[in-house]
Motif scaffolding. Structure first.
Motif, PDB file in Angstrom:
ATOM      1  N   LYS A  86       9.466   0.136  -3.451  1.00 41.07           N
ATOM      2  CA  LYS A  86       8.167   0.618  -2.986  1.00 41.07           C
ATOM      3  C   LYS A  86       7.087  -0.211  -3.665  1.00 41.07           C
ATOM      4  N   GLU A  94       2.810  -0.830  -4.241  1.00 36.54           N
ATOM      5  CA  GLU A  94       1.471  -0.248  -4.171  1.00 36.54           C
ATOM      6  C   GLU A  94       0.471  -1.222  -4.777  1.00 36.54           C
ATOM      7  N   PRO A 137      -7.436   1.222  -2.625  1.00 35.25           N
ATOM      8  CA  PRO A 137      -6.572   0.049  -2.820  1.00 35.25           C
ATOM      9  C   PRO A 137      -7.139  -1.158  -2.089  1.00 35.25           C
ATOM     10  N   GLU A 166      -3.675   1.218   2.112  1.00 37.78           N
ATOM     11  CA  GLU A 166      -3.943   2.524   1.511  1.00 37.78           C
ATOM     12  C   GLU A 166      -2.671   3.249   1.088  1.00 37.78           C
ATOM     13  N   GLU A 167      -1.655   3.198   1.913  1.00 38.60           N
ATOM     14  CA  GLU A 167      -0.413   3.920   1.631  1.00 38.60           C
ATOM     15  C   GLU A 167       0.611   2.999   0.966  1.00 38.60           C
ATOM     16  N   PRO A 168       1.550   3.556   0.202  1.00 35.84           N
ATOM     17  CA  PRO A 168       2.638   2.719  -0.331  1.00 35.84           C
ATOM     18  C   PRO A 168       3.415   2.075   0.812  1.00 35.84           C
ATOM     19  N   ARG A 189       2.002  -2.625  -8.107  1.00 35.54           N
ATOM     20  CA  ARG A 189       3.050  -1.799  -8.720  1.00 35.54           C
ATOM     21  C   ARG A 189       4.273  -1.801  -7.813  1.00 35.54           C
ATOM     22  N   ARG A 214       9.239   1.389 -12.584  1.00 40.65           N
ATOM     23  CA  ARG A 214       8.017   0.830 -12.047  1.00 40.65           C
ATOM     24  C   ARG A 214       7.626  -0.427 -12.831  1.00 40.65           C
TER      25      ARG A 214
END
Length: 265
Positions: free
Chosen positions: A129, A131, A140, A144-146, A203, A211
């Motif tokens: 994932k 980000e 961001p 906007e979303e992962p 990330r 992470r």
């Protein structure tokens, strides 16, 4: 008077040579052909800009579910990189610790060592994932979303979302973790990739729930043939690198926009 003029025009039209009549028919057929082509182009644009986005949204949802289901709970040893505690999110079976917060929330960013990489999954399976974070900003800079990264960079894989270049490193490991993504159509995950600037953070959470925080160093525009960007050490710094690639400019594949980030910087 008007009726007389109309009659004269009708008579003149009937007296036109057969060649002119053929030319009129050709122009009429050409006009209808152009209308049909224009309609097809409009329908293709609607499909490319709308329906492909819906297709990728469904694929991302599916990848998210598969990725969440394969997360391996952390053991204490897994949360260390060359002896340094990682900044990892809480696994489902344990509470969060103070060092689980992201660097954007004021915690000390880890990432100065090299992780033991998770094995590369099969083509089409979720890898990680990703980000995007801009310190001090609420929104961001890219998406906007992962985003969930799939293994492979073929046509089918990139229709699902960003794809991990096979043969490049896994998240947090020594070498170059290289990822490609569409800039237009199929969700356009890297539409705003050019907005990433020096100091922005990326990330990446792997299948073990670890992470890794990469800090953006630079971006470049290169030719599609410049494969050096996905080599193990493209910046020649010796540090673990994250490389993000997409088409440039938008709606063209003439060049490639490349963003380089380094682990723990």
């Amino acid at each position: 008077m008007t009726q007389q003029l109309e009659a004269e025009r009708t008579a003149a039209a009937r007296q036109r040579a057969p060649g002119w009549r053929w030319f009129d028919r050709l122009l009429s057929a050409l006009g209808w052909l152009l209308i049909a082509l224009g309609t097809l182009i409009i329908l293709y644009l609607i499909y490319s800009l709308f329906f492909t986005n819906l297709q990728t949204q469904r694929a991302q949802h599916d990848l998210a579910q598969r990725w969440e289901s394969q997360i391996v709970p952390q053991r204490p040893a897994d949360a260390r990189v060359d002896g340094q505690v990682e900044d990892v999110p809480a696994a489902p079976d344990r509470p969060a610790r103070p060092d689980d917060a992201s660097p954007n929330e004021g915690e000390t960013p880890a990432r100065t060592g090299v992780a033991r990489p998770a094995p590369a999954p099969a083509t089409g399976e979720p890898v990680a994932k990703i980000e995007f974070v801009r310190p001090g900003a609420q929104a961001p800079p890219v998406h906007e979303e992962p985003l969930y990264i799939v293994q492979g960079v073929g046509t089918e894989q990139l229709q699902q979302g960003p794809g991990h270049y096979p043969g490049t490193s896994m998240p947090g490991a020594k070498g170059n973790f290289a990822v490609a993504g569409h800039r237009t159509t199929y969700g356009a995950p890297f539409y705003h990739l050019d907005q990433l600037g020096r100091g922005d953070r990326v990330r990446v959470t792997d299948a073990r729930g670890r992470r890794f925080v990469y800090t953006v160093r630079t971006q470049r525009v290169v030719a599609p043939s410049d494969v050096w960007v996905i080599q193990p050490d493209p910046l020649e710094t010796g540090r673990p690198t994250l490389t993000l690639t997409t088409c440039h400019p938008r709606f063209s594949a003439a060049e490639r926009l490349v963003v380089f980030a380094e682990l723990g910087r």
